[in-house]
Design a protein around this motif. Structure first.
Motif, PDB file in Angstrom:
ATOM      1  N   UNK A 150       3.723 -14.320   1.870  1.00 48.78           N
ATOM      2  CA  UNK A 150       4.294 -13.655   0.701  1.00 48.78           C
ATOM      3  C   UNK A 150       3.349 -12.613   0.098  1.00 48.78           C
ATOM      4  N   UNK A 151       2.049 -12.837   0.209  1.00 44.93           N
ATOM      5  CA  UNK A 151       1.111 -11.801  -0.256  1.00 44.93           C
ATOM      6  C   UNK A 151       1.323 -10.539   0.587  1.00 44.93           C
ATOM      7  N   UNK A 152       1.429 -10.708   1.894  1.00 47.27           N
ATOM      8  CA  UNK A 152       1.637  -9.550   2.775  1.00 47.27           C
ATOM      9  C   UNK A 152       2.982  -8.881   2.470  1.00 47.27           C
ATOM     10  N   UNK A 153       3.993  -9.706   2.227  1.00 48.32           N
ATOM     11  CA  UNK A 153       5.331  -9.153   1.932  1.00 48.32           C
ATOM     12  C   UNK A 153       5.270  -8.259   0.681  1.00 48.32           C
ATOM     13  N   UNK A 154       4.683  -8.785  -0.396  1.00 48.86           N
ATOM     14  CA  UNK A 154       4.597  -7.983  -1.625  1.00 48.86           C
ATOM     15  C   UNK A 154       3.737  -6.738  -1.405  1.00 48.86           C
ATOM     16  N   UNK A 155       2.621  -6.917  -0.708  1.00 48.60           N
ATOM     17  CA  UNK A 155       1.702  -5.789  -0.502  1.00 48.60           C
ATOM     18  C   UNK A 155       2.438  -4.627   0.165  1.00 48.60           C
ATOM     19  N   UNK A 156       3.254  -4.935   1.190  1.00 47.25           N
ATOM     20  CA  UNK A 156       3.910  -3.864   1.948  1.00 47.25           C
ATOM     21  C   UNK A 156       5.230  -3.424   1.328  1.00 47.25           C
ATOM     22  N   UNK A 157       5.821  -4.282   0.459  1.00 43.69           N
ATOM     23  CA  UNK A 157       7.014  -3.860  -0.276  1.00 43.69           C
ATOM     24  C   UNK A 157       6.612  -2.871  -1.373  1.00 43.69           C
TER      25      UNK A 157
END
Lengths: 300, 160
Positions: A32-39
């Motif tokens: 989820x950290x990666x998801x938010x970072x790239x969103x």
């Protein structure tokens, strides 16, 4: 002292189930950290000006993040340090550095005036991982206990704080049905604006017809949040997690707002999965499980 | 004994974090991500302000500068999701901007850039409140007209 013992479970012996569950939970946070970072990374490039400076943006001008793909570079750095933390490379500092960059990312993304809480629990979980590895990084059993207890404590506090904010902000009349009518009207504009049209669902129609249904729904939500502190106790945790998940589904059905990451995280940390793994899964007989366990131990 | 010491360490780190949490939210209006007092929906029954964007390419803009209700909105509603723009951002941009400087105007244009190139848009602020009989009432006020080469503002807005 008993309260803290119950929260951190220092008296319990370590188990394989606990170790495997922890690594899977950590993987969830990382994803989820990666998801938010790239969103957020590409979105920040669309922003022209800071309207509401939040957090660190009150002290530094974060508009440098809006140009030259800097927010994409920031997303890449967050991803790098988060994955390093997961693989225990530079373990003492990786997650904390990722958290600092993630804060900058958040205040840049939400500099237009909206204050979003969708990512707060993931942020708190990353903080827990960062502090756990910083203070107890060389002892896996210790940092697992600390991180989970820390998360239980701040999750419970967060929900109870949300209920107290409502009681302070509005008072005991907060759950009046007409308040939900006004929010449904607000959401009807939001959904139309986001999707081009809004059609109320059956539950929204019922609530608009019968005020008492709105009142009942809000009373349930307020009580579920108020008793969020029951997350601090192992025995009550699955019950309050269930109530809070129901509350989040209620918010979705009545107001079309989906706090999906909260539901996932409650599902993961609200129930005794580690015990169930120990009771029902045989690590020696199942080669996939054995390999997964060994691999997760290598990066613990 | 070792477990007791360990527990004290856990307690210490948690309580110090709690103090820092408290100090940061107390001095930053309840928000210092990831710390928050979670005040969402705490002000029940209060009037609210949102935003909606209409494609008014086929309309005559001179006749559109008036407050209307949902049924009176001209043209077609633009689905902001398709532009990868969050509706909350437009809503907050409108409600938190007091003086419409050229920079503020270009900020809205930047968010809606993909659509402005092909259509003329009218950005409305939606204002909701409970009426005397406790029923919700929503008014739509035109704020900004945006076309590929023009930005027009509602005459009641402060411009610099």
């Amino acid at each position: 002292m008993n309260f803290w013992k119950n929260l951190f479970k220092t008296e319990k012996g370590p188990t394989k189930g606990e170790a495997l569950f922890f690594k899977l939970f950590e993987l969830f946070v990382v994803i989820f950290v990666l998801k938010y970072a790239w969103q957020w990374g590409p979105y920040i490039q669309q922003i022209g000006e800071v309207v509401l400076p939040l957090g660190i943006a009150q002290y530094i001008d974060v508009s440098f993040m809006f140009e030259h793909n800097i927010s994409l570079f920031s997303a890449a750095l967050i991803s790098l340090f988060t994955i390093m933390g997961f693989l225990r490379i530079f373990p003492k500092y990786s997650y904390l550095i990722a958290l600092g960059l993630f804060h900058l990312h958040y205040v840049s993304r939400f500099s237009l005036g909206e204050i979003s809480h969708g990512s707060n629990f993931i942020g708190m979980s990353l903080l827990a991982l960062g502090l756990g590895l910083f203070f107890f990084g060389d002892k896996p059993v210790q940092y697992r206990r600390f991180i989970m207890g820390f998360i239980f404590f701040f999750f419970g506090l967060g929900y109870t704080s949300a209920a107290v904010s409502k009681l302070i902000g509005t008072g005991l009349i907060w759950p009046s049905g007409e308040h939900l009518w006004l929010w449904i009207a607000e959401r009807s504009v939001d959904v139309a604006s986001a999707k081009g049209q809004f059609t109320p669902n059956m539950i929204q129609e019922w609530i608009m017809d019968y005020r008492f249904l709105g009142t009942l729904s809000l009373i349930f939500g307020l009580l579920a949040e108020f008793f969020g502190f029951l997350f601090w106790f192992e025995k009550t945790r699955p019950y309050i997690a269930t109530a809070l998940i129901m509350m989040h589904f209620g918010v979705y059905l009545t107001m079309s707002i989906m706090f999906d990451v909260y539901i996932y995280e409650l599902l993961i940390i609200g129930y005794p999965w580690a015990k169930l793994i120990d009771r029902y899964l045989n690590f020696e007989e199942n080669p996939f499980l054995r390999k997964t366990y060994r691999w997760s131990m290598k990066i613990s | 004994m070792e477990r007791r010491e360990q527990l004290k360490e856990y307690q210490k780190v948690t309580l110090i974090t709690l103090v820092i949490y408290g100090l940061l939210v107390a001095t930053h209006l309840g928000e210092f991500w990831p710390f928050s007092i979670y005040p969402m929906f705490s002000q029940a029954g209060n009037p609210w302000k949102r935003a909606i964007v209409q494609d008014v390419t086929q309309e005559n803009i001179d006749s559109l500068w008036k407050t209307t209700d949902k049924n009176g909105l001209p043209g077609k509603t633009v689905a902001l999701n398709e532009l990868n723009v969050n509706t909350n951002d437009i809503a907050n941009y409108l409600s938190k901007t007091e003086v419409w400087t050229p920079k503020k105007q270009s900020g809205v244009r930047k968010l809606l850039q993909k659509k402005i190139n092909e259509s003329n848009l009218l950005v409305y602020q939606a204002r909701g409140s409970l009426s005397e009989n406790d029923k919700p009432k929503v008014d739509f006020i035109p704020y900004l007209y945006l076309s590929s080469d023009t930005t027009l503002l509602n005459k009641d807005l402060k411009v610099k």
